[in-house]
Design an enzyme around this catalytic site. Sequence first.
Site, PDB file in Angstrom:
ATOM      1  N   LEU A  43       0.850  -1.181   0.000  1.00  0.00           N
ATOM      2  CA  LEU A  43       0.000   0.000   0.000  1.00  0.00           C
ATOM      3  C   LEU A  43       0.895   1.243   0.000  1.00  0.00           C
ATOM      4  O   LEU A  43       2.097   1.143   0.220  1.00  0.00           O
ATOM      5  CB  LEU A  43      -0.904  -0.009   1.234  1.00  0.00           C
ATOM      6  CG  LEU A  43      -1.879  -1.190   1.333  1.00  0.00           C
ATOM      7  CD1 LEU A  43      -2.622  -1.157   2.661  1.00  0.00           C
ATOM      8  CD2 LEU A  43      -2.847  -1.200   0.163  1.00  0.00           C
ATOM      9  N   SER A  44       0.305   2.404  -0.226  1.00  0.00           N
ATOM     10  CA  SER A  44       1.155   3.605  -0.277  1.00  0.00           C
ATOM     11  C   SER A  44       1.894   3.795   1.032  1.00  0.00           C
ATOM     12  O   SER A  44       3.039   4.263   1.048  1.00  0.00           O
ATOM     13  CB  SER A  44       0.323   4.842  -0.618  1.00  0.00           C
ATOM     14  OG  SER A  44      -0.684   5.067   0.335  1.00  0.00           O
ATOM     15  N   GLU A  45       1.252   3.427   2.181  1.00  0.00           N
ATOM     16  CA  GLU A  45       1.929   3.482   3.477  1.00  0.00           C
ATOM     17  C   GLU A  45       1.405   2.401   4.404  1.00  0.00           C
ATOM     18  O   GLU A  45       0.229   2.005   4.342  1.00  0.00           O
ATOM     19  CB  GLU A  45       1.745   4.859   4.131  1.00  0.00           C
ATOM     20  CG  GLU A  45       2.655   5.928   3.579  1.00  0.00           C
ATOM     21  CD  GLU A  45       1.956   7.236   3.314  1.00  0.00           C
ATOM     22  OE1 GLU A  45       2.637   8.179   2.882  1.00  0.00           O
ATOM     23  OE2 GLU A  45       0.733   7.315   3.512  1.00  0.00           O
ATOM     24  N   THR A  46       2.303   1.925   5.250  1.00  0.00           N
ATOM     25  CA  THR A  46       1.980   1.015   6.345  1.00  0.00           C
ATOM     26  C   THR A  46       2.526   1.644   7.618  1.00  0.00           C
ATOM     27  O   THR A  46       3.660   2.144   7.637  1.00  0.00           O
ATOM     28  CB  THR A  46       2.624  -0.369   6.128  1.00  0.00           C
ATOM     29  OG1 THR A  46       2.075  -0.954   4.948  1.00  0.00           O
ATOM     30  CG2 THR A  46       2.373  -1.284   7.312  1.00  0.00           C
ATOM     31  N   HIS A  75      -2.155  10.490   6.260  1.00  0.00           N
ATOM     32  CA  HIS A  75      -3.171   9.442   6.333  1.00  0.00           C
ATOM     33  C   HIS A  75      -2.783   8.326   7.293  1.00  0.00           C
ATOM     34  O   HIS A  75      -3.653   7.781   7.984  1.00  0.00           O
ATOM     35  CB  HIS A  75      -3.590   8.989   4.917  1.00  0.00           C
ATOM     36  CG  HIS A  75      -3.103   7.685   4.415  1.00  0.00           C
ATOM     37  ND1 HIS A  75      -1.872   7.522   3.828  1.00  0.00           N
ATOM     38  CD2 HIS A  75      -3.720   6.477   4.360  1.00  0.00           C
ATOM     39  CE1 HIS A  75      -1.744   6.257   3.439  1.00  0.00           C
ATOM     40  NE2 HIS A  75      -2.852   5.601   3.744  1.00  0.00           N
TER      41      HIS A  75
END
Length: 306
Positions: A43-46, A75
């Site tokens: 994902l774009s960030e974890t 986010h």
Amino acid sequence: MSDYAIYDVFSDKALAGNPLAVVFDADRFDDAQMQAIAREFNLSETVFVKTAENPAHTAKLKIFTPGRELPFAGHPTVGAAVALAHRRLGASLAGNQIDIVKMLEEGIGPVRCAVRMDRETAGFAEFDLPRLSQRSEIEILREDIGAALGLDPHEIGFENHEVSLWSAGVPFVLVPVHDLAAAAKAECDPALWERVAPMADGQLASAYVYCRGGVHHTADFHARMFAPAEGIVEDPATGSAAAALSGAIHWHDGLREGNHALVIEQGVEMGRPSLIHLHLDCTGSQLTHARIGGEAVRVAEGRLLV
């Protein structure tokens, strides 16, 4: 083993907004392991939740894209704050509205976050920017940026807004365009962007295209974000970019003293519409305080077996 949950952030509906993986009880993971897990989620960030260094704080957050660690991101902050409230409150949320204040430790420093919970699967979180957006005096040619984004030079800029470089911890080239049609036309060429984009805060700046108005009736601005250096073709909602934009709005619009509440929509072209709430406080001619908020909805949960 560590539990995890997936949240759609900056949306009040599942399968919209920006998906985020939240990994709980992450003290046992080192940086290399967290990076590998972030690549696995892709994902774009974890965000990884660890024990806070200051016992008065709620948690320490470590934020990773599939390629590297970030000192701060919007986010993951919103999503982690809501996820921690869900984990703590559980079934007691049924039929109740509960307000909580959390202090989250991030690479950029402590982040104060207010959370409002009224559903077992969703909540709203708003955080104070730990660092106000700052402008870098770097010459950026509109023609070069336009070529990298598939935009004609005459489509770039509106009113007092011009291409500029801003950062509230993560740098962005802010690219104002005339209207929604020009924003929809934008498409980032990674090779060209790498050649023309400036460096700031030790990293290549990402592209943030924006215009006034939006598809959603509440939107004050419409935006798109491209981060080819991070392997992100396009991001559906970017809190750190909204944080950077706060400085440009104040600079270009000459905001007067008082509180200014704005809504930024993003992700429309991706089919993942998002709404980011931005509050700016001005004292005299100075921007003195800024907050970013949004909803987050839990869509999945599970357990890491590594």
